[in-house]
Design an enzyme around this catalytic site. Structure first.
Site, PDB file in Angstrom:
ATOM      1  N   GLU A 582       0.826  -1.211   0.000  1.00 43.75           N
ATOM      2  CA  GLU A 582       0.000   0.000   0.000  1.00 43.75           C
ATOM      3  C   GLU A 582       0.857   1.257   0.000  1.00 43.75           C
ATOM      4  OE1 GLU A 582      -3.140   0.049  -0.602  1.00 43.75           O
ATOM      5  OE2 GLU A 582      -3.228  -2.133  -0.591  1.00 43.75           O
ATOM      6  N   ASP A 638       3.545  -5.469  -5.690  1.00 43.86           N
ATOM      7  CA  ASP A 638       3.757  -6.797  -5.096  1.00 43.86           C
ATOM      8  C   ASP A 638       5.245  -7.090  -4.938  1.00 43.86           C
ATOM      9  OD1 ASP A 638       1.099  -7.473  -4.770  1.00 43.86           O
ATOM     10  OD2 ASP A 638       0.950  -8.591  -6.643  1.00 43.86           O
TER      11      ASP A 638
END
Length: 732
Positions: A582, A638
């Site tokens: 995030e 990721d």
């Protein structure tokens, strides 16, 4: 791994102890070495004392070594939370698969046919809310807690809902002037009916109106007018043949609703068919979002007066004023319109219907309201809706929706209307001060690792690195729940206007009006706080660009992703990688073409292409696909998120000894870190993956792991193995 390193050092330490003993025993003065007869007893005694002292020192040193070994080496965590997690990992993984070639199956091989990890956690959280709502308590009269519990119990009282039948809904229809289907219809003013539908029932049959941030000033609220939300799939998403079948199924559904409400079958068929015709024509007026954006017509500022000229069939001022009370509106009030052409055509259609078929227009609006309110009605309406959903999913080749228990529906509706109350109850039980403190420490470690990493990115110049570090330092984090949601005195005030009626439908309608008023009021605050996009029991974290705040709800920071009693490897690998992911969304703009003019764009472009080629090279299960133009930003987050979490965990290990491991897994702390990361991604691939901004689950595991050299090192992967490629990409 730490325990092994410690045992290798032990022989050297003991060798040094032996050396100390030898030097000590040789210390004596020249006089003491002379053969003095009278000194022999004293010399013997001294030798005995020296030997005892040496043995004592050796014993103490051995105890110290043992103590250090026990505290520095990874000890098995035998607590109930660790044993539960161990069992979860054993049940979901398939350790017969080679981790270096298919780590997804190694971690998730037995969990492929179940819901994904996030869905399972979301269900656990709803179960917790259910237990909270079903415990008998004595609450303060009129409090948010009392009303929330009463609403939940009313929702669960299916006997009372069945007994009420269609009576409460018929009363609503009469208040709106009735309709021809039932034989009783009063020709009321069209805009009066529309105003009531919008303000009292939250139903918008021809367009959608809501408060949202101003395009040029995110903290300034503005009324926005957009295309309506249709109850059937949009035509441009379907083939023509399927589109016709979809509308036939929807016509059958509307006929059922009209019949359940006592309508004459022939009249029901006639009015339902014309309602379908109206919907079909509205469909024809729609323009895709991409087209409107390309033409610069997605955000058009107009006044209410100007909108009245463009779409005169609607009394915009009175309808919007009633809907957004207590806002004070005037004809010069500015609005944001997202599809002006649609509104013009919609207005012409309404004018045509008002001239020739006013009663059919009324029936169309009433049928739409019945569809909206059907979740609050008896089982006949529920069954009709279930059959329609099943047919639509078959026609659009979607998997069937699993049946949901009644309690889950009631928990969700209670959460919608009483979110602050349920937030406080959920956080009190599931995210206490010690858990929040541990989560904040984890976040701080992740944030510090990101700042360190930003200093070494080859495609950023020094100025951009400093800017990026400042942006991370200024970031706000909201953990667990918003402060606003945890203030019971505010919750009590907010629910004063809710009147729970004698029927469940009446209670729902009172809650709908109260919720709309609260939303409007929150936008009108002089210094509004960040409005959470998720509930505290949800499992989705997010970053808000406009408020520069990152949100991690309490529902996400639960087992099996996080617990203060877990081995640190688990928390860093699971929750830590999510946090880092995030945080990287702060910089998504830099990765877009032309998003970082001061960067080394050649190096950045090379990293882009490298990452795309890297993901494209992985084999996928049959019938699984992804769109790399959609998934690139998430893939980058990721890969970078895993690297940042690993960096933070490695630093933590250097500073804090005493790591634990999960028993019976035969995995080192570092291996548990990677296993915990993969566990987060466990889910069954879906045909919808091709339209998702996230890659399919296999890629979300294999892409980042193969980009991380430490994974290959700790799992001893041979050079050239799928997850130990000869070359790697570095973007973050």
């Amino acid at each position: 791994m730490e325990g092994g390193d410690q045992s290798e050092e032990e022989p050297r330490e003991r060798s040094q102890a032996g050396g100390m003993g030898t030097l000590w025993s040789q210390e004596s003065t020249p006089e003491e070495r002379l053969p003095v007869e009278g000194s022999r007893p004293w010399a013997v005694a001294r030798r005995v004392l020296t030997a005892i002292l040496i043995l004592g020192l050796l014993l103490c040193f051995s105890v110290l070594l043992f103590y250090n070994f026990q505290n520095c080496g990874p000890r098995p965590c035998e607590t109930s939370v660790c044993l539960d997690l161990r069992d979860h990992y054993l049940a979901s993984g398939n350790t017969s698969v080679a981790p270096c070639t298919d780590f997804f199956s190694f971690a998730c091989g037995r969990a492929k046919e179940t819901n994904n990890s996030f869905q399972e956690l979301a269900t656990k959280n709803k179960n917790r809310l259910r237990r909270i709502l079903e415990v008998q308590n004595s609450w303060h009269p009129g409090s948010g807690e009392e009303k929330a519990f009463q609403f939940y119990n009313s929702c669960m009282d299916t006997l009372a809902i069945e007994a009420a039948g269609t009576g409460p809904l018929r009363q609503v229809i009469e208040e709106l002037g009735g309709w021809r289907i039932s034989g009783k219809w009063t020709s009321l003013n069209f805009n009066r009916t529309l105003r009531l539908l919008m303000s009292q029932y939250g139903h918008f049959p021809f367009f959608r109106a809501y408060l949202g941030p101003h395009p040029a000033s995110p903290h300034t609220p503005v009324i926005q007018i957009d295309q309506p939300e249709f109850d059937v799939p949009l035509k441009q998403d379907q083939e023509q043949k399927i589109y016709a079948q979809i509308f036939r199924e929807y016509l059958t559904y509307l006929n059922q609703l009209g019949t359940l409400l006592g309508g004459d079958p022939s009249k029901v068929q006639e009015h339902s068919s014309l309602s379908i015709s109206i919907t079909s024509r509205l469909f024809q007026f729609l323009r895709p979002l991409e087209q409107r954006r390309a033409q610069g017509k997605l955000f058009q500022m107009v006044t209410i007066d100007q909108l009245k000229e463009m779409a005169p069939a609607i009394d915009w001022l009175s309808c919007l004023q009633a809907t957004f009370t207590p806002m004070s509106l005037s004809p010069s009030q500015s609005l944001v319109v997202h599809d002006v052409e649609y509104l013009k055509n919609m207005s012409q259609l309404v004018e045509e219907m008002l001239l020739k078929q006013r009663d059919f227009l009324q029936s169309h609006m009433i049928l739409g309201l019945v569809v909206t309110l059907s979740p609050a009605l008896d089982s006949q309406f529920q069954e009709a809706r279930r059959k329609l959903s099943q047919k639509l999913r078959e026609l659009t080749e979607q998997p069937p929706m699993p049946a949901r228990p009644r309690w889950m529906k009631c928990v969700e509706e209670t959460g919608t209307f009483f979110e602050p109350t349920l937030a406080a109850l959920f956080v009190r039980e599931a995210f206490g001060p010690s858990t929040r403190s541990a989560a904040m420490k984890l976040f701080t470690a992740i944030r510090d690792a990101l700042i360190t990493r930003l200093r070494n990115l080859p495609w950023m110049n020094e100025e951009t690195q400093n800017m990026a570090q400042d942006k991370v330092a200024q970031l706000q984090v909201e953990m667990g729940a918003s402060e606003w949601a945890l203030k019971p005195e505010l919750a009590r005030q907010e629910y004063n206007d809710i009147q729970l009626g004698s029927s469940f439908l009446q209670s729902v309608l009172s809650c709908v009006r109260s919720l709309r008023a609260r939303i409007v009021q929150s936008f009108l605050q002089p210094h509004p706080q960040h409005r959470w996009k998720v509930s505290p029991w949800d499992v989705n974290a997010y970053y808000s660009v406009s408020d520069h705040v990152v949100v991690f709800p309490a529902g996400l920071l639960q087992p099996p992703f996080f617990h203060p009693g877990y081995p640190r490897a688990v928390n860093f690998g699971a929750a830590g990688s999510i946090m880092a992911h995030e945080l990287l969304h702060i910089f998504y703009q830099l990765l877009l073409p032309g998003g970082c003019l001061a960067c080394d764009n050649h190096a950045l472009q090379e990293a882009h292409l490298c990452l795309k080629r890297h993901y494209a090279a992985f084999p996928l299960p049959s019938r699984t696909s992804f769109n790399d133009s959609l998934t690139f930003l998430e893939n980058a987050a990721d890969v970078g998120g895993l690297a940042i979490a690993l960096q933070a965990y490695s630093k933590r290990l250097l500073r804090h000894h005493g790591e634990t491991v999960l028993p019976s897994l035969d995995l080192s702390p570092q291996q548990i870190f990677f296993r915990s990361y993969a566990q987060v991604m466990c889910r069954k691939p879906s045909p919808q993956d091709s339209h998702d901004t996230h890659s399919p689950p296999h890629l979300r595991v294999h892409g980042p792991l193969s980009s991380t050299p430490a994974f290959a090192r700790y799992f001893r992967c041979a050079r050239g193995a799928l997850l130990n490629p000869s070359s790697r990409c570095q973007l973050w």
